[in-house]
Design an enzyme around this catalytic site. Structure first.
Site, PDB file in Angstrom:
ATOM      1  N   LEU A   1      -2.645   4.805  -0.233  1.00  0.00           N
ATOM      2  CA  LEU A   1      -4.088   4.561  -0.304  1.00  0.00           C
ATOM      3  C   LEU A   1      -4.326   3.079   0.002  1.00  0.00           C
ATOM      4  CD1 LEU A   1      -6.418   6.406  -0.711  1.00  0.00           C
ATOM      5  CD2 LEU A   1      -6.302   6.043  -3.165  1.00  0.00           C
ATOM      6  N   HIS A   2      -4.327   2.783   1.301  1.00  0.00           N
ATOM      7  CA  HIS A   2      -4.293   1.383   1.767  1.00  0.00           C
ATOM      8  C   HIS A   2      -5.488   0.542   1.269  1.00  0.00           C
ATOM      9  CE1 HIS A   2      -1.219   2.691   4.655  1.00  0.00           C
ATOM     10  NE2 HIS A   2      -2.056   3.615   5.094  1.00  0.00           N
ATOM     11  N   ASP A   3      -6.680   0.845   1.760  1.00  0.00           N
ATOM     12  CA  ASP A   3      -7.799  -0.094   1.623  1.00  0.00           C
ATOM     13  C   ASP A   3      -8.285  -0.315   0.188  1.00  0.00           C
ATOM     14  OD1 ASP A   3      -9.214   0.967   4.818  1.00  0.00           O
ATOM     15  OD2 ASP A   3      -7.665  -0.493   4.344  1.00  0.00           O
TER      16      ASP A   3
ATOM     17  N   CYS B   1      -6.636  -0.943  -2.260  1.00  0.00           N
ATOM     18  CA  CYS B   1      -5.832  -2.032  -2.842  1.00  0.00           C
ATOM     19  C   CYS B   1      -6.578  -3.364  -2.747  1.00  0.00           C
ATOM     20  CB  CYS B   1      -4.479  -2.135  -2.142  1.00  0.00           C
ATOM     21  SG  CYS B   1      -3.346  -0.784  -2.532  1.00  0.00           S
TER      22      CYS B   1
ATOM     23  N   THR C   1       0.836  -1.218   0.000  1.00  0.00           N
ATOM     24  CA  THR C   1       0.000   0.000   0.000  1.00  0.00           C
ATOM     25  C   THR C   1       0.865   1.261   0.000  1.00  0.00           C
ATOM     26  OG1 THR C   1      -0.216   0.176   2.426  1.00  0.00           O
ATOM     27  CG2 THR C   1      -1.826  -1.214   1.263  1.00  0.00           C
TER      28      THR C   1
END
Ligand code: RIB
Ligand code: CA
Length: 311
Positions: free
Chosen positions: A240-242, A244, A194
């Site tokens: 932009l973690h989630d 992904c 991420t």
């Protein structure tokens, strides 16, 4: 036939973008959003999930409140990253759509029992409390899960809430231990990947250039969310973690990783919540996760921008 998913979430600006990406993608059928305490307390994550649904004009999307604290620890939140509301950035109207009466854990259990075996994917974007509680209460559902694709953990990137732990795992390490040991097919999107999906200024500009409420909100959310990471890491934008997780479902070829063993530290105070990833296979511990290490960032943002523009 669209792929059936349940998104378990603690919105959170990056959760919001992930949920919008899922709602914009006809390949996915979101059966419901299950909310968990994490970035902010449960009353706020359950509020924020409905704000996001109403922004996408999806007032019929069932939203469930789940666990308001980790299985056996005090809740740790992340207002320092996400702001007091958990969705700081734009000013959005209070939600008017109702929460479902059913508890999120019951919804997860009931849905996996009602839907055909192997037809529902779980997409946890926050601490794993709801998922672990469901597996503990109804072990029969584990074999019915098609796949778990989650955002959490870190290895080469190391920790973001402590020197060794990533937030989602750190908040409820006992829950993570249960989920990682359950045996359901598991794909892990850790900070290692991420942190390669950064909201650089051109990408934020592209959100805003959509000229839609969704585009403006996403630009404002990423603008707020990135101040913390840019200052801490000196990076060109926020990870932009989630999203992904959802992008992996839509275009897995954008990502690469390894089938390895990943264990969760639950005893040591020093390294609590660490995902001990045997990336170099130096143990004979069996592989239990596809641990993702890389992403085609330009391809990821092209997908995200194309899809969000549909809302
Ligand atoms: O460490 C990043 C994760 O923690 C993301 O899911 C973010 O939303 C927070 O929950
Ligand atoms: Ca999250």
């Amino acid at each position: 036939m669209a792929r059936k998913i349940i998104i378990d979430t603690d919105p959170g600006q990056d959760d919001a973008v992930a949920i919008l990406l899922a709602l914009a993608s006809p390949e996915l059928e979101v059966l419901g959003l299950t909310c968990v305490a994490g970035n902010v307390p449960l009353d706020l994550t359950a509020r924020n999930a409905r704000i996001i649904c109403e922004l996408a004009d999806r007032r019929q999307m069932p939203v469930y409140a789940g666990c308001d604290a980790p299985l056996s620890r005090k809740l740790v939140t992340a207002e320092h990253v996400h702001g007091k509301t958990g969705l700081d950035g734009p000013t959005l109207p209070d939600p008017t759509m109702p929460l479902q009466d059913t508890h999120a854990v019951d919804f997860i259990i009931d849905t996996l029992r009602i839907q055909d075996t192997g037809s529902v994917t779980l997409c946890p974007l926050g601490p794993l409390t709801n998922i672990a509680a469901a597996f503990e209460r109804a072990p029969d559902i584990i074999d019915r899960v098609q796949q778990i694709v989650l955002m959490g953990g870190a290895y080469f990137e190391v920790g973001n809430i402590t020197p060794t732990a990533e937030f989602n795992i750190y908040v409820d390490p006992e829950a993570a231990k249960i989920v990682f040991a359950a045996g359901a097919p598991l794909v892990v999107l850790p900070l290692d990947v991420t942190h390669k999906a950064l909201t650089t200024q051109p990408r934020v500009d592209a959100f805003r250039a959509m000229g839609t409420d969704v585009g403006r909100a996403v630009a404002d959310w990423t603008g707020f969310f990135e101040r913390f990471d840019k200052e801490k890491y000196g990076s060109a934008g926020a990870p932009l973690h989630d999203p992904c997780v959802i992008a992996y479902l839509l275009q897995p070829d954008l990502f690469s990783g390894r089938d390895i063993n990943v264990e969760i530290e639950t005893a040591s105070d020093l390294t609590l919540g660490m995902t001990v990833a045997d990336w170099w296979r130096v143990t004979d511990r069996p592989a239990n996760a596809l641990f993702i290490g890389d992403v085609d960032a330009d391809g990821f943002f092209a997908l995200l921008i194309e899809r969000l523009a549909r809302l």
